[in-house]
Design a protein around this motif. Structure first.
Motif, PDB file in Angstrom:
ATOM      1  N   ILE B  49       0.837  -1.212   0.000  1.00 11.47           N
ATOM      2  CA  ILE B  49       0.000   0.000   0.000  1.00 11.47           C
ATOM      3  C   ILE B  49       0.868   1.257   0.000  1.00 11.47           C
ATOM      4  CG2 ILE B  49      -1.675   1.319   1.368  1.00 11.47           C
ATOM      5  CD1 ILE B  49      -2.786  -1.459   2.308  1.00 11.47           C
ATOM      6  N   GLN B  50       1.877   1.290   0.890  1.00 11.84           N
ATOM      7  CA  GLN B  50       2.753   2.472   0.939  1.00 11.84           C
ATOM      8  C   GLN B  50       3.423   2.732  -0.397  1.00 11.84           C
ATOM      9  OE1 GLN B  50       5.485   1.764   4.131  1.00 11.84           O
ATOM     10  NE2 GLN B  50       4.113   2.598   5.697  1.00 11.84           N
ATOM     11  N   LEU B  51       3.903   1.651  -0.993  1.00 11.47           N
ATOM     12  CA  LEU B  51       4.591   1.749  -2.274  1.00 11.47           C
ATOM     13  C   LEU B  51       3.657   2.314  -3.348  1.00 11.47           C
ATOM     14  CD1 LEU B  51       7.406   0.793  -3.255  1.00 11.47           C
ATOM     15  CD2 LEU B  51       6.366  -1.384  -3.877  1.00 11.47           C
ATOM     16  N   SER B  52       2.465   1.725  -3.453  1.00 15.97           N
ATOM     17  CA  SER B  52       1.525   2.116  -4.508  1.00 15.97           C
ATOM     18  C   SER B  52       1.022   3.535  -4.308  1.00 15.97           C
ATOM     19  CB  SER B  52       0.330   1.172  -4.535  1.00 15.97           C
ATOM     20  OG  SER B  52       0.752  -0.150  -4.545  1.00 15.97           O
ATOM     21  N   VAL B  53       0.659   3.855  -3.055  1.00 18.21           N
ATOM     22  CA  VAL B  53       0.069   5.174  -2.810  1.00 18.21           C
ATOM     23  C   VAL B  53       1.113   6.277  -3.018  1.00 18.21           C
ATOM     24  CG1 VAL B  53      -0.967   6.663  -1.053  1.00 18.21           C
ATOM     25  CG2 VAL B  53      -1.757   4.309  -1.305  1.00 18.21           C
ATOM     26  N   THR B  54       2.336   6.061  -2.501  1.00 19.34           N
ATOM     27  CA  THR B  54       3.383   7.074  -2.700  1.00 19.34           C
ATOM     28  C   THR B  54       3.667   7.231  -4.195  1.00 19.34           C
ATOM     29  OG1 THR B  54       4.361   6.191  -0.694  1.00 19.34           O
ATOM     30  CG2 THR B  54       5.649   7.817  -1.902  1.00 19.34           C
ATOM     31  N   ALA B  55       3.757   6.104  -4.899  1.00 16.42           N
ATOM     32  CA  ALA B  55       4.070   6.168  -6.324  1.00 16.42           C
ATOM     33  C   ALA B  55       2.961   6.857  -7.109  1.00 16.42           C
ATOM     34  CB  ALA B  55       4.320   4.768  -6.875  1.00 16.42           C
ATOM     35  N   ILE B  56       1.708   6.571  -6.771  1.00 22.33           N
ATOM     36  CA  ILE B  56       0.621   7.174  -7.562  1.00 22.33           C
ATOM     37  C   ILE B  56       0.553   8.672  -7.313  1.00 22.33           C
ATOM     38  CG2 ILE B  56      -1.376   6.937  -5.994  1.00 22.33           C
ATOM     39  CD1 ILE B  56      -1.881   5.785  -9.446  1.00 22.33           C
ATOM     40  N   LEU B  57       0.812   9.101  -6.046  1.00 23.89           N
ATOM     41  CA  LEU B  57       0.785  10.539  -5.765  1.00 23.89           C
ATOM     42  C   LEU B  57       1.845  11.264  -6.582  1.00 23.89           C
ATOM     43  CD1 LEU B  57       0.187  10.635  -1.893  1.00 23.89           C
ATOM     44  CD2 LEU B  57      -1.416  11.206  -3.733  1.00 23.89           C
ATOM     45  N   ILE B  58       3.047  10.687  -6.590  1.00 24.76           N
ATOM     46  CA  ILE B  58       4.125  11.324  -7.359  1.00 24.76           C
ATOM     47  C   ILE B  58       3.801  11.289  -8.848  1.00 24.76           C
ATOM     48  CG2 ILE B  58       6.575  11.161  -7.983  1.00 24.76           C
ATOM     49  CD1 ILE B  58       7.080  10.078  -5.152  1.00 24.76           C
ATOM     50  N   SER B  59       3.285  10.167  -9.313  1.00 25.00           N
ATOM     51  CA  SER B  59       3.053  10.062 -10.757  1.00 25.00           C
ATOM     52  C   SER B  59       1.938  10.994 -11.225  1.00 25.00           C
ATOM     53  CB  SER B  59       2.765   8.623 -11.158  1.00 25.00           C
ATOM     54  OG  SER B  59       1.431   8.286 -10.877  1.00 25.00           O
ATOM     55  N   VAL B  60       0.956  11.260 -10.357  1.00 22.30           N
ATOM     56  CA  VAL B  60      -0.110  12.197 -10.738  1.00 22.30           C
ATOM     57  C   VAL B  60       0.464  13.609 -10.879  1.00 22.30           C
ATOM     58  CG1 VAL B  60      -2.143  13.398  -9.826  1.00 22.30           C
ATOM     59  CG2 VAL B  60      -2.103  10.901  -9.912  1.00 22.30           C
ATOM     60  N   ILE B  61       1.313  13.991  -9.928  1.00 23.08           N
ATOM     61  CA  ILE B  61       1.909  15.331  -9.985  1.00 23.08           C
ATOM     62  C   ILE B  61       2.836  15.457 -11.198  1.00 23.08           C
ATOM     63  CG2 ILE B  61       3.461  16.947  -8.803  1.00 23.08           C
ATOM     64  CD1 ILE B  61       2.316  15.664  -6.136  1.00 23.08           C
ATOM     65  N   VAL B  62       3.706  14.469 -11.378  1.00 21.16           N
ATOM     66  CA  VAL B  62       4.607  14.509 -12.530  1.00 21.16           C
ATOM     67  C   VAL B  62       3.798  14.447 -13.829  1.00 21.16           C
ATOM     68  CG1 VAL B  62       6.484  13.317 -13.737  1.00 21.16           C
ATOM     69  CG2 VAL B  62       6.520  13.491 -11.244  1.00 21.16           C
ATOM     70  N   GLY B  63       2.784  13.587 -13.837  1.00 25.07           N
ATOM     71  CA  GLY B  63       1.942  13.455 -15.030  1.00 25.07           C
ATOM     72  C   GLY B  63       1.308  14.778 -15.416  1.00 25.07           C
ATOM     73  N   LEU B  64       0.795  15.508 -14.414  1.00 29.13           N
ATOM     74  CA  LEU B  64       0.174  16.806 -14.692  1.00 29.13           C
ATOM     75  C   LEU B  64       1.213  17.790 -15.227  1.00 29.13           C
ATOM     76  CD1 LEU B  64      -2.314  18.615 -14.556  1.00 29.13           C
ATOM     77  CD2 LEU B  64      -1.782  19.099 -12.181  1.00 29.13           C
ATOM     78  N   LEU B  65       2.395  17.788 -14.610  1.00 30.39           N
ATOM     79  CA  LEU B  65       3.450  18.710 -15.045  1.00 30.39           C
ATOM     80  C   LEU B  65       3.924  18.383 -16.461  1.00 30.39           C
ATOM     81  CD1 LEU B  65       5.569  19.109 -11.779  1.00 30.39           C
ATOM     82  CD2 LEU B  65       3.922  20.709 -12.783  1.00 30.39           C
ATOM     83  N   VAL B  66       3.804  17.123 -16.849  1.00 29.78           N
ATOM     84  CA  VAL B  66       4.179  16.743 -18.214  1.00 29.78           C
ATOM     85  C   VAL B  66       3.027  17.024 -19.184  1.00 29.78           C
ATOM     86  CG1 VAL B  66       4.825  14.804 -19.702  1.00 29.78           C
ATOM     87  CG2 VAL B  66       5.856  15.015 -17.453  1.00 29.78           C
ATOM     88  N   ALA B  67       1.791  16.903 -18.692  1.00 30.12           N
ATOM     89  CA  ALA B  67       0.626  17.115 -19.557  1.00 30.12           C
ATOM     90  C   ALA B  67       0.501  18.575 -19.985  1.00 30.12           C
ATOM     91  CB  ALA B  67      -0.655  16.673 -18.845  1.00 30.12           C
ATOM     92  N   LEU B  68       0.740  19.514 -19.051  1.00 31.49           N
ATOM     93  CA  LEU B  68       0.514  20.930 -19.348  1.00 31.49           C
ATOM     94  C   LEU B  68       1.324  21.434 -20.549  1.00 31.49           C
ATOM     95  CD1 LEU B  68       0.061  22.374 -15.740  1.00 31.49           C
ATOM     96  CD2 LEU B  68      -1.694  21.962 -17.461  1.00 31.49           C
ATOM     97  N   PRO B  69       2.640  21.144 -20.633  1.00 33.63           N
ATOM     98  CA  PRO B  69       3.368  21.569 -21.834  1.00 33.63           C
ATOM     99  C   PRO B  69       2.802  20.946 -23.106  1.00 33.63           C
ATOM    100  CG  PRO B  69       4.870  20.583 -20.224  1.00 33.63           C
ATOM    101  CD  PRO B  69       3.516  20.525 -19.637  1.00 33.63           C
ATOM    102  N   GLY B  70       2.186  19.777 -22.994  1.00 35.56           N
ATOM    103  CA  GLY B  70       1.586  19.135 -24.165  1.00 35.56           C
ATOM    104  C   GLY B  70       0.408  19.909 -24.715  1.00 35.56           C
TER     105      GLY B  70
END
Lengths: 249, 246
Positions: B49-70
């Motif tokens: 759970i810790q692994l998945s939740v930490t990873a998804i939180l980071i990936s959502v933030i990084v994903g958004l930061l990558v999406a905006l320039p797109g």
């Protein structure tokens, strides 16, 4: 009726292209403070583009537009200044569907003008009363009729306390029985001295409130005149034909 | 509905247990060793759970930061978005885990714990998918919303924060839920670098007890329960967000 001071909006030889299509062709127009201007013309004549250039939702390619002493450029400070001066109402209302009516009204005052929540709410309610729907404050836009939604949109613009209001076919998306309530609000606004530029085919409204009629066709301003003159004897043949078409059905 | 599913599954497993090929004693909570084995297996859940939740939180933030320039009008920004998405999406997660854990320390000189190596690899891999989900969600918002925001002088960041993203997130919530489920499953791969999560615990138990059938069946059920909980949570969130804009 027209003032002798500098116009609040001055457009000089403004041209705008969409790809190869020329939406505006060397358009020049002066609008004085407090003047009510109705712009009409067939679809694709450039009337929406004309007013969308005034708050730079569209960037013009050549010519000059001066709004309240500021020459329009794409520069951020200029945009902020212009859009603080010019409000706009859209054909499709463009309310924020996830926010309540009052939140729609207070977002700009709070985030742009820096009002506190209390002051913004007070201002929001003041303008909701002005458009006569204070009881809808806590509803969501989709719970309102089209006419009510457009009045919320007008109130949202007024909350920024603009000096100029642009209306882009404000009643074209409305059912016939709702047009009157929106036009009433606009008439009241006109009587209060607001500078207004309205793209509309509502000729009854034009006759009642307009100081100046602008007729456009194919990206050009074909005729400008006082409503009492143009309705009785339009100078150009095209305007005459257009008026006959929309008045005779 | 979920209750019925559980009783059906338990029944199926127990019936199969009667056939003689099963040896449920290995995880029978009535015996001391069975109880300890079960406890050992379940103790991996917290890391999964810790692994998945930490990873998804980071990936959502990084994903958004990558999406905006797109979504930018500038070609260079869009090219950055495309390159990131194409490259990151092309690396298998297992390969990325190995590369981050064994490769990255040599390159950067920083030694990563198993946990953070797993989080970085999972988050990086998932961020490319999140970026595409955000881009699609943001693009689905009518341009009138931007124009209305511009007409009241709202800045770009305020337009995103108060107008566009709240609407986009409602629309992409089912897809985000999907990614969280996917992340929970992919976290099992981090077992290869020694992370003591559910799969690793099961593997270790199999080595000492020689009962792979029972132990891996329990493992399957562990993931099933976690994922059903996530699904229910996402559906609850969807209902709540829809109700608030009804």
């Amino acid at each position: 009726m027209t003032s002798q001071t500098d116009p609040i909006i001055a457009m000089r030889d403004v041209s705008k292209f969409f790809g190869d299509f020329q939406a505006l062709n060397d358009v020049s127009l002066d609008i004085a403070l407090g003047e009510r201007v109705v712009v009409c013309g067939p679809s694709g004549s450039g009337k929406s583009t004309l007013i969308r250039c005034i708050n730079r939702l569209e960037a013009h390619e050549s010519g000059q537009i001066i709004v309240d002493g500021t020459t329009l450029t794409g520069d951020r400070d200029t945009l902020d200044k212009i859009r603080g001066t010019v409000g706009m109402v859209f054909q499709q209302f463009n309310l924020f569907p996830h926010l309540t009516v009052l939140e729609n009204l207070t977002l700009g005052p709070r985030r742009v003008l820096g009002l506190t929540e209390k002051d913004a709410n007070a201002r929001g309610m003041k303008y909701l009363e002005r458009v006569q729907i204070p009881d809808q404050a806590n509803k969501f836009p989709r719970q309102l009729s089209g006419g009510q939604q457009q009045r919320v949109a007008i109130a949202r613009s007024l909350c920024m306390e603009p000096r100029i209001m642009l209306f882009d076919e404000p009643t074209s998306a409305l059912d016939p029985e709702m047009i009157a309530e929106v036009l009433d609000v606009m008439t009241e606004l006109a009587q209060s001295g607001m500078t207004m530029i309205v793209v509309t085919h509502e000729m009854g409204f034009a006759r009642r409130v307009a100081d100046k009629m602008v007729f456009m066709d194919k990206g050009e301003i074909v005729e400008v005149g006082a409503p009492e003159d143009v309705f009785t004897k339009p100078k150009s043949e095209r305007f005459g034909q257009f008026l006959q078409q929309i008045l005779n059905h | 509905m979920m209750k019925r599913l559980f009783s059906f599954l338990t029944l199926g497993v127990l019936m199969a247990g009667c056939s003689g090929n099963w040896g449920w004693y290995v995880v029978n909570p009535a015996t001391t060793s069975g109880y300890n084995n079960l406890k050992f297996m379940l103790s991996g859940a917290i890391y999964t759970i810790q692994l998945s939740v930490t990873a998804i939180l980071i990936s959502v933030i990084v994903g958004l930061l990558v999406a905006l320039p797109g979504l930018s009008e500038k070609k260079g920004w869009r090219a950055f978005n495309r390159t990131y998405v194409e490259v990151v999406r092309a690396v298998p997660i297992l390969v990325l885990i190995l590369w981050v854990y064994y490769g990255l320390p040599t390159l950067s000189g920083i030694t990563l714990s198993v946990f953070w190596a797993g989080v970085i690899a999972l988050a990086l891999s998932d961020s490319a998918f999140e970026a595409e989900i955000f881009r699609a969600g943001i693009q689905s918002i009518d341009k009138g919303q931007y124009e209305a925001s511009q007409s009241i002088s709202l800045s770009y960041s305020d337009t995103m924060r108060y107008v566009i993203l709240p609407q986009a997130i409602r629309r992409i919530l089912p897809a985000l839920g999907n990614q969280l489920v996917y992340m929970l499953k992919m976290s099992s791969l981090v077992s290869v670098i020694g992370m003591q999560e559910l799969t690793r615990k099961a593997n270790e138990l199999v080595v000492s007890e020689y009962r792979p059938l029972e132990i891996y069946t329990i493992l399957v059920l562990e993931y099933l329960v976690l994922i059903l909980i996530v699904s229910a949570g996402v559906r609850y969130l969807e209902r709540r967000l829809n109700a608030s804009a009804a």
